[in-house]
Motif scaffolding. Structure first.
Motif, PDB file in Angstrom:
ATOM      1  N   PHE A  40      -4.878 -40.121  73.566  1.00 16.51           N
ATOM      2  CA  PHE A  40      -4.781 -38.664  73.080  1.00 16.51           C
ATOM      3  C   PHE A  40      -4.280 -37.770  74.424  1.00 16.51           C
ATOM      4  N   LEU A  41      -5.137 -38.004  75.567  1.00 20.24           N
ATOM      5  CA  LEU A  41      -4.955 -37.081  76.530  1.00 20.24           C
ATOM      6  C   LEU A  41      -3.569 -37.662  77.407  1.00 20.24           C
ATOM      7  N   LEU A  42      -3.175 -38.804  77.485  1.00 26.09           N
ATOM      8  CA  LEU A  42      -1.885 -39.289  77.757  1.00 26.09           C
ATOM      9  C   LEU A  42      -0.691 -38.715  76.982  1.00 26.09           C
ATOM     10  N   LEU A  43      -0.846 -38.603  75.599  1.00 26.66           N
ATOM     11  CA  LEU A  43       0.148 -38.179  74.864  1.00 26.66           C
ATOM     12  C   LEU A  43       0.297 -36.590  74.987  1.00 26.66           C
ATOM     13  N   LEU A  44      -0.814 -36.041  75.122  1.00 24.91           N
ATOM     14  CA  LEU A  44      -1.070 -34.525  75.342  1.00 24.91           C
ATOM     15  C   LEU A  44      -0.199 -34.201  76.726  1.00 24.91           C
ATOM     16  N   LEU A  45      -0.336 -35.126  77.794  1.00 28.03           N
ATOM     17  CA  LEU A  45       0.578 -34.854  78.868  1.00 28.03           C
ATOM     18  C   LEU A  45       2.063 -35.335  78.643  1.00 28.03           C
ATOM     19  N   SER A 170       1.063 -40.936  83.829  1.00 27.25           N
ATOM     20  CA  SER A 170       0.800 -41.248  82.792  1.00 27.25           C
ATOM     21  C   SER A 170       1.976 -42.134  82.046  1.00 27.25           C
ATOM     22  N   ARG A 171       3.091 -41.808  82.418  1.00 20.00           N
ATOM     23  CA  ARG A 171       4.334 -42.393  81.801  1.00 20.00           C
ATOM     24  C   ARG A 171       4.313 -44.095  81.883  1.00 20.00           C
ATOM     25  N   VAL A 172       3.500 -44.494  83.204  1.00 21.10           N
ATOM     26  CA  VAL A 172       3.513 -45.749  83.282  1.00 21.10           C
ATOM     27  C   VAL A 172       2.155 -46.428  82.591  1.00 21.10           C
ATOM     28  N   LEU A 173       1.053 -45.396  82.681  1.00 22.29           N
ATOM     29  CA  LEU A 173      -0.126 -45.785  81.978  1.00 22.29           C
ATOM     30  C   LEU A 173      -0.096 -46.009  80.431  1.00 22.29           C
ATOM     31  N   LEU A 174       0.936 -45.054  80.015  1.00 25.68           N
ATOM     32  CA  LEU A 174       1.000 -45.227  78.346  1.00 25.68           C
ATOM     33  C   LEU A 174       2.028 -46.309  78.007  1.00 25.68           C
ATOM     34  N   GLY A 175       2.771 -46.622  79.157  1.00 29.97           N
ATOM     35  CA  GLY A 175       3.665 -47.864  78.663  1.00 29.97           C
ATOM     36  C   GLY A 175       4.936 -47.235  78.126  1.00 29.97           C
TER      37      GLY A 175
END
Length: 202
Positions: A40-45, A170-175
Motif C-alpha cells: 500500500f505504501l508503494l501504491l501510495l507513492l 519504488s517503480r522497480v520494487l513494485l514490479g
C-alpha cells in the motif's frame, strides 16, 4: 558460407546481455523487498506521482494566484512536455513491462510499455524544477512555503527530493519497471526540469 545470424550479429543481440542483466537485477530487487515493504505504501507513492494528480495540482496553483506564475507555468508546460516525450520514447522502443508486474492496467497505449519510466521522469522533473526555482527565488515561493506549510524552504526541498528518489525506486520494487527504465526516466526528468526553468517561464 555462414548464415547471416552467424556473420553479422544484429543490434538487439548486442544489447541482449545488458537487457538480461537489467531484468535479473530488477527481479532480484523486487523479490528482495516485496516481503519487507508494504504494497500500500508503494501504491501510495505511485498515485502521488500520477499525471492525473500532479497536473490538476499544478493547474490549481496557476488559477489560485497570478503571483505564482513563475512556478506554475513551467510546471504545467513541463508536465505536458514530459507526457509527450515519455509517450514518444515508449512507443519508439516498445519495451515490455516486467512479466511479474502485478495488476498493471494501461491508461493509454504508451503505458503498455516500460522504457522509460514516466513516474521517474515526472518526480525528478518536479524535484529539479522546484530546486532551480527555489535556488533562484525572488522571495515569492519561499514566502508562500513559510506561510502555508510553516517549514523552512530548505526542508521542503529536501522532502521533495527524498519523495522523488523513493518514488522512482519504488517503480522497480513494485514490479512496474526495470531498473534501466527508472534510470533513463530520471535522466529525462532532470533534463526537463532544466529546460522548463530556462525556457518555459513566462
Amino acid at each position: 558460407m555462414g548464415s547471416p545470424e552467424a556473420t553479422s550479429p544484429s543490434k538487439p543481440s548486442l544489447l541482449h546481455p545488458l537487457i538480461t542483466l537489467d531484468a535479473t537485477v530488477s527481479h532480484f530487487l523486487h523479490v528482495l523487498f516485496k516481503p519487507i515493504l508494504p504494497t500500500f505504501l508503494l501504491l501510495l507513492l505511485e498515485y502521488s506521482a500520477d499525471f492525473r494528480f500532479s497536473f490538476p495540482v499544478s493547474l490549481s496553483l496557476f488559477l489560485a494566484s497570478s503571483s505564482l506564475s513563475s512556478l506554475s507555468v513551467p510546471l504545467i508546460l513541463g508536465l505536458l512536455l514530459d507526457l509527450a516525450l515519455i509517450g514518444l520514447i515508449k512507443l519508439t522502443f516498445r519495451r515490455a513491462r516486467p512479466h511479474y508486474n502485478p495488476n498493471m492496467s494501461a491508461v493509454v497505449h504508451a503505458d503498455s510499455f516500460s522504457f522509460p519510466s514516466g513516474h521517474a521522469s515526472r518526480v525528478l522533473f518536479l524535484a529539479s524544477l522546484f530546486h532551480l526555482i527555489l535556488q533562484n527565488d525572488d522571495g515569492i515561493v519561499s514566502d508562500l512555503i513559510q506561510r502555508w506549510i510553516k517549514f523552512e524552504p530548505g526542508f521542503v526541498l529536501l522532502g521533495i527530493w527524498v519523495w522523488a528518489i523513493v518514488t522512482a525506486t519504488s517503480r522497480v520494487l513494485l514490479g512496474r519497471h526495470f531498473l534501466f527504465d527508472v534510470l533513463a526516466g530520471a535522466f529525462v526528468g532532470v533534463l526537463e526540469g532544466i529546460v522548463a526553468f530556462r525556457f518555459l517561464r513566462f
